[in-house]
Write a protein that holds these residues in place. Structure first.
Motif, PDB file in Angstrom:
ATOM      1  N   PRO A 315       0.823  -1.212   0.000  1.00  2.69           N
ATOM      2  CA  PRO A 315       0.000   0.000   0.000  1.00  2.69           C
ATOM      3  C   PRO A 315       0.855   1.259   0.000  1.00  2.69           C
ATOM      4  CG  PRO A 315      -0.788  -1.580   1.641  1.00  2.69           C
ATOM      5  CD  PRO A 315       0.535  -2.084   1.144  1.00  2.69           C
ATOM      6  N   ASP A 316       0.438   2.237  -0.767  1.00  7.09           N
ATOM      7  CA  ASP A 316       1.155   3.503  -0.873  1.00  7.09           C
ATOM      8  C   ASP A 316       0.125   4.622  -1.022  1.00  7.09           C
ATOM      9  OD1 ASP A 316       2.486   5.780  -2.505  1.00  7.09           O
ATOM     10  OD2 ASP A 316       4.175   4.582  -1.802  1.00  7.09           O
ATOM     11  N   ARG A 317       0.191   5.634  -0.138  1.00  7.98           N
ATOM     12  CA  ARG A 317      -0.842   6.674  -0.128  1.00  7.98           C
ATOM     13  C   ARG A 317      -0.857   7.490  -1.406  1.00  7.98           C
ATOM     14  NH1 ARG A 317       0.945   7.286   5.429  1.00  7.98           N
ATOM     15  NH2 ARG A 317      -0.669   6.473   6.838  1.00  7.98           N
ATOM     16  N   LEU A 319       0.831   6.539  -4.570  1.00  7.89           N
ATOM     17  CA  LEU A 319       0.843   5.758  -5.802  1.00  7.89           C
ATOM     18  C   LEU A 319      -0.264   4.714  -5.869  1.00  7.89           C
ATOM     19  CD1 LEU A 319       4.690   5.139  -6.049  1.00  7.89           C
ATOM     20  CD2 LEU A 319       3.341   6.794  -7.357  1.00  7.89           C
ATOM     21  N   GLY A 320      -0.963   4.511  -4.754  1.00  2.00           N
ATOM     22  CA  GLY A 320      -1.910   3.416  -4.682  1.00  2.00           C
ATOM     23  C   GLY A 320      -1.208   2.167  -4.193  1.00  2.00           C
ATOM     24  N   GLU A 321      -0.229   1.692  -4.948  1.00  3.72           N
ATOM     25  CA  GLU A 321       0.657   0.608  -4.529  1.00  3.72           C
ATOM     26  C   GLU A 321       2.066   0.950  -4.972  1.00  3.72           C
ATOM     27  OE1 GLU A 321      -1.114  -3.719  -4.635  1.00  3.72           O
ATOM     28  OE2 GLU A 321      -1.651  -2.700  -6.501  1.00  3.72           O
ATOM     29  N   GLN A 322       3.021   0.467  -4.226  1.00  7.57           N
ATOM     30  CA  GLN A 322       4.408   0.559  -4.660  1.00  7.57           C
ATOM     31  C   GLN A 322       4.929  -0.848  -4.905  1.00  7.57           C
ATOM     32  OE1 GLN A 322       7.625   0.767  -1.500  1.00  7.57           O
ATOM     33  NE2 GLN A 322       6.068   2.072  -0.534  1.00  7.57           N
ATOM     34  N   VAL A 323       5.834  -0.961  -5.859  1.00  7.74           N
ATOM     35  CA  VAL A 323       6.447  -2.248  -6.180  1.00  7.74           C
ATOM     36  C   VAL A 323       7.553  -2.523  -5.159  1.00  7.74           C
ATOM     37  CG1 VAL A 323       7.658  -3.596  -7.934  1.00  7.74           C
ATOM     38  CG2 VAL A 323       5.931  -1.907  -8.613  1.00  7.74           C
ATOM     39  N   ALA A 324       7.543  -3.728  -4.605  1.00  8.65           N
ATOM     40  CA  ALA A 324       8.560  -4.126  -3.636  1.00  8.65           C
ATOM     41  C   ALA A 324       9.012  -5.540  -3.955  1.00  8.65           C
ATOM     42  CB  ALA A 324       8.003  -4.046  -2.211  1.00  8.65           C
ATOM     43  N   ALA A 325      10.221  -5.875  -3.523  1.00  5.47           N
ATOM     44  CA  ALA A 325      10.771  -7.189  -3.858  1.00  5.47           C
ATOM     45  C   ALA A 325      11.560  -7.772  -2.693  1.00  5.47           C
ATOM     46  CB  ALA A 325      11.681  -7.086  -5.085  1.00  5.47           C
ATOM     47  N   ALA A 326      11.428  -9.068  -2.516  1.00  4.96           N
ATOM     48  CA  ALA A 326      12.306  -9.832  -1.629  1.00  4.96           C
ATOM     49  C   ALA A 326      13.184 -10.691  -2.519  1.00  4.96           C
ATOM     50  CB  ALA A 326      11.494 -10.694  -0.675  1.00  4.96           C
ATOM     51  N   VAL A 327      14.492 -10.662  -2.297  1.00  7.85           N
ATOM     52  CA  VAL A 327      15.415 -11.412  -3.134  1.00  7.85           C
ATOM     53  C   VAL A 327      16.300 -12.295  -2.267  1.00  7.85           C
ATOM     54  CG1 VAL A 327      15.431  -9.566  -4.863  1.00  7.85           C
ATOM     55  CG2 VAL A 327      17.252  -9.659  -3.163  1.00  7.85           C
ATOM     56  N   VAL A 328      16.648 -13.442  -2.821  1.00  9.52           N
ATOM     57  CA  VAL A 328      17.608 -14.360  -2.197  1.00  9.52           C
ATOM     58  C   VAL A 328      18.898 -14.267  -2.997  1.00  9.52           C
ATOM     59  CG1 VAL A 328      18.122 -16.755  -1.617  1.00  9.52           C
ATOM     60  CG2 VAL A 328      15.773 -15.896  -1.412  1.00  9.52           C
ATOM     61  N   ALA A 329      19.993 -14.021  -2.308  1.00 11.65           N
ATOM     62  CA  ALA A 329      21.280 -13.857  -2.995  1.00 11.65           C
ATOM     63  C   ALA A 329      21.817 -15.189  -3.491  1.00 11.65           C
ATOM     64  CB  ALA A 329      22.294 -13.209  -2.056  1.00 11.65           C
ATOM     65  N   SER A 330      22.487 -15.166  -4.633  1.00 13.23           N
ATOM     66  CA  SER A 330      23.208 -16.344  -5.108  1.00 13.23           C
ATOM     67  C   SER A 330      24.383 -16.618  -4.170  1.00 13.23           C
ATOM     68  CB  SER A 330      23.727 -16.103  -6.528  1.00 13.23           C
ATOM     69  OG  SER A 330      22.663 -15.888  -7.427  1.00 13.23           O
ATOM     70  N   PRO A 331      24.786 -17.878  -4.018  1.00 15.44           N
ATOM     71  CA  PRO A 331      25.891 -18.190  -3.111  1.00 15.44           C
ATOM     72  C   PRO A 331      27.140 -17.359  -3.409  1.00 15.44           C
ATOM     73  CG  PRO A 331      24.820 -20.209  -3.860  1.00 15.44           C
ATOM     74  CD  PRO A 331      24.227 -19.087  -4.664  1.00 15.44           C
ATOM     75  N   GLY A 332      27.653 -16.721  -2.364  1.00 10.45           N
ATOM     76  CA  GLY A 332      28.869 -15.936  -2.497  1.00 10.45           C
ATOM     77  C   GLY A 332      28.698 -14.597  -3.179  1.00 10.45           C
ATOM     78  N   ARG A 333      27.453 -14.175  -3.450  1.00 13.58           N
ATOM     79  CA  ARG A 333      27.210 -12.909  -4.147  1.00 13.58           C
ATOM     80  C   ARG A 333      26.407 -11.985  -3.252  1.00 13.58           C
ATOM     81  NH1 ARG A 333      28.122 -13.981  -9.725  1.00 13.58           N
ATOM     82  NH2 ARG A 333      27.976 -11.719 -10.019  1.00 13.58           N
ATOM     83  N   THR A 334      26.541 -10.689  -3.501  1.00 12.37           N
ATOM     84  CA  THR A 334      25.764  -9.667  -2.790  1.00 12.37           C
ATOM     85  C   THR A 334      25.032  -8.819  -3.813  1.00 12.37           C
ATOM     86  OG1 THR A 334      27.369  -9.575  -0.968  1.00 12.37           O
ATOM     87  CG2 THR A 334      25.839  -7.719  -1.193  1.00 12.37           C
ATOM     88  N   GLU A 388       1.202   0.877   9.064  1.00 15.63           N
ATOM     89  CA  GLU A 388       0.260   1.579   8.224  1.00 15.63           C
ATOM     90  C   GLU A 388       0.779   1.597   6.797  1.00 15.63           C
ATOM     91  OE1 GLU A 388      -2.668   2.731   9.167  1.00 15.63           O
ATOM     92  OE2 GLU A 388      -2.299   2.003  11.197  1.00 15.63           O
ATOM     93  N   PRO A 389      -0.095   1.878   5.803  1.00 14.62           N
ATOM     94  CA  PRO A 389       0.375   1.963   4.416  1.00 14.62           C
ATOM     95  C   PRO A 389       1.544   2.917   4.268  1.00 14.62           C
ATOM     96  CG  PRO A 389      -2.010   1.967   4.490  1.00 14.62           C
ATOM     97  CD  PRO A 389      -1.547   2.060   5.913  1.00 14.62           C
ATOM     98  N   ALA A 390       2.470   2.516   3.433  1.00 17.35           N
ATOM     99  CA  ALA A 390       3.695   3.302   3.237  1.00 17.35           C
ATOM    100  C   ALA A 390       3.405   4.601   2.513  1.00 17.35           C
ATOM    101  CB  ALA A 390       4.699   2.482   2.438  1.00 17.35           C
ATOM    102  N   ALA A 391       4.095   5.626   2.892  1.00 14.50           N
ATOM    103  CA  ALA A 391       4.011   6.910   2.181  1.00 14.50           C
ATOM    104  C   ALA A 391       5.336   7.126   1.459  1.00 14.50           C
ATOM    105  CB  ALA A 391       3.784   8.040   3.170  1.00 14.50           C
ATOM    106  N   VAL A 392       5.258   7.402   0.178  1.00 14.80           N
ATOM    107  CA  VAL A 392       6.459   7.603  -0.640  1.00 14.80           C
ATOM    108  C   VAL A 392       6.483   9.031  -1.108  1.00 14.80           C
ATOM    109  CG1 VAL A 392       7.678   6.918  -2.712  1.00 14.80           C
ATOM    110  CG2 VAL A 392       6.501   5.206  -1.341  1.00 14.80           C
ATOM    111  N   ASP A 393       7.564   9.714  -0.861  1.00 14.29           N
ATOM    112  CA  ASP A 393       7.675  11.110  -1.291  1.00 14.29           C
ATOM    113  C   ASP A 393       7.925  11.193  -2.797  1.00 14.29           C
ATOM    114  OD1 ASP A 393       7.359  11.904   1.316  1.00 14.29           O
ATOM    115  OD2 ASP A 393       9.516  11.773   1.719  1.00 14.29           O
TER     116      ASP A 393
END
Length: 393
Positions: A315-317, A319-334, A388-393
């Motif tokens: 939720p974003d006040r 934009l309506g929604e904001q795009v978000a991501a959870a990522v898993v790192a490859s072994p030995g990489r950042t 609460e829903p995220a606010a993005v400037d």
């Protein structure tokens, strides 16, 4: 009418003691609800209660009620018969080149793992079982492949397991010696797919669900006897002899004519090949732009530092929604978070670039390989300390 009974299926090698029950079930002698041996007994009692253990199944042919993982986490029970299970096993073997033995490396109380056992048993073999207590171990998996005997040798995995196998030279070599490795549960990142192919692992991408007795479309093409169409809303409709006879104790318009199931997945068909575009309820509306999560996920996993990822809307006040991501790192990489955002902005759209990217050890799952998007949203919100829903400037 059959009465539904719970069938506990062990995570470890004690599962061998249940093979006789599965043979009887596939012959129609019993109607079972497979359940795991999770120590959280309250969860199992809730599942058995919600799916009606002890109740009469209003289908005289029913032999299996299999719990769906479901995008909401609230399971439904798909009703299968000896005919639907046999149709699935036979169509799989026909596509793969013939009957063979199978190695189980998935939880047996989910449809993908259960079908591994049922295919082997229908072909007259005793399946080999990988001990999953303590989690999947690639080197143990490699040792178990050496025990697999049959004219053809198969297994079924989910993408995180394939990633673990590719990190083990012994497991990679062992998997390359199989006749087919089914990969389902979730989309396999292109980079992982390419690495597996380059290593000689004969992977086959599968698409299906509990309602279709597991995978019924392999590498985008339907199995024998299966037809695929796209309805007016863009949803995938699957028809075939392995489609469930409906849900236990509930009606659902997703089951239309007998042998037909309307999924919640959006897709296209090009040259007879099915391409899944995501789920109808996963589209993100941000700043007036509709973003398909799978498009962003494909860009993110193309980065060598990203092994897996999932994209959701928060939720974003403004934009309506904001795009978000959870990522898993490859072994030995950042992963370079700023670089990932720029990659998406350049290749998709600036509004599609994730405003929040969190690196996690693993992605939360509903079932084997199936992402729990609600849990991902909660994780991303908690990382920012938000209630609460995220606010993005």
């Amino acid at each position: 009418m059959p009465v539904l009974r719970a069938l506990p299926l062990a995570t470890g090698l004690a599962l061998r003691d249940s093979l006789g029950d599965l043979v009887a079930m596939a012959a129609g002698a019993h109607c079972f609800l497979p359940v795991g041996d999770d120590p959280r007994a309250a969860d199992r009692r809730l599942l058995e209660s919600s799916l009606g253990v002890g109740s009469v199944v209003e289908d005289p042919q029913a032999c299996l009620v299999i719990a769906t993982s479901g995008s909401t986490g609230r399971p439904k029970g798909a009703i299968h018969t000896p005919a639907t299970l046999a149709a699935s096993a036979d169509a799989t073997h026909a596509r793969l080149g013939g009957e063979g033995n199978w190695l189980l490396a998935l939880p047996a109380h989910h449809i993908a793992g259960l079908q591994v056992l049922l295919r082997a048993l229908r072909a007259g073999f005793t399946p080999v079982i990988t001990d999953l207590r303590g989690g999947f171990n690639a080197d143990r998996f490699a040792a178990d492949i050496a025990l697999l005997r049959g004219p053809r040798r198969y297994t079924s995995l989910v993408p995180p397991q394939l990633i673990a196998i590719l990190a083990s030279p012994a497991a990679t070599a062992a998997a390359a010696g199989l006749d087919a490795v089914l990969i389902g549960g979730a989309a396999t990142p292109r980079s992982v797919h390419d690495r597996a192919r380059a290593a000689g692992i004969p992977i086959v991408r599968t698409y299906g669900m509990s309602e279709t007795a597991g995978g019924c479309v392999y590498d985008g093409q339907p199995l024998d006897g299966v037809s695929v169409s796209i309805d007016d809303e863009g949803r995938v409709v699957l028809c075939g002899p392995m489609v469930a006879h409906g849900y236990h104790r509930r009606t659902d318009p997703a089951f239309g004519a007998p042998g037909s199931f309307r999924t919640d997945d959006l897709g296209t068909i090009d040259g007879g090949v099915l391409q899944i575009e995501g789920r109808a309820d996963e589209a993100i509306s941000t700043g007036g732009l509709t973003v398909a999560p799978h498009v962003v996920e494909a860009v993110l996993t193309a980065d060598p530092a990203v092994a897996e990822c999932v994209v959701v809307g928060l939720p974003d006040r403004r934009l309506g929604e904001q795009v978000a991501a959870a990522v898993v790192a490859s072994p030995g990489r950042t992963p370079d978070v700023a670089g990932l955002r720029s990659r998406v902005a350049d290749q998709v759209h600036r509004f599609a670039a994730p405003r929040r990217i969190v690196v996690v050890d693993r992605l939360p799952l509903l079932g084997p390989g199936k992402i729990n998007r609600a849990a991902v949203r909660a994780l991303l919100r908690s990382e920012a300390g938000e209630t609460e829903p995220a606010a993005v400037d």
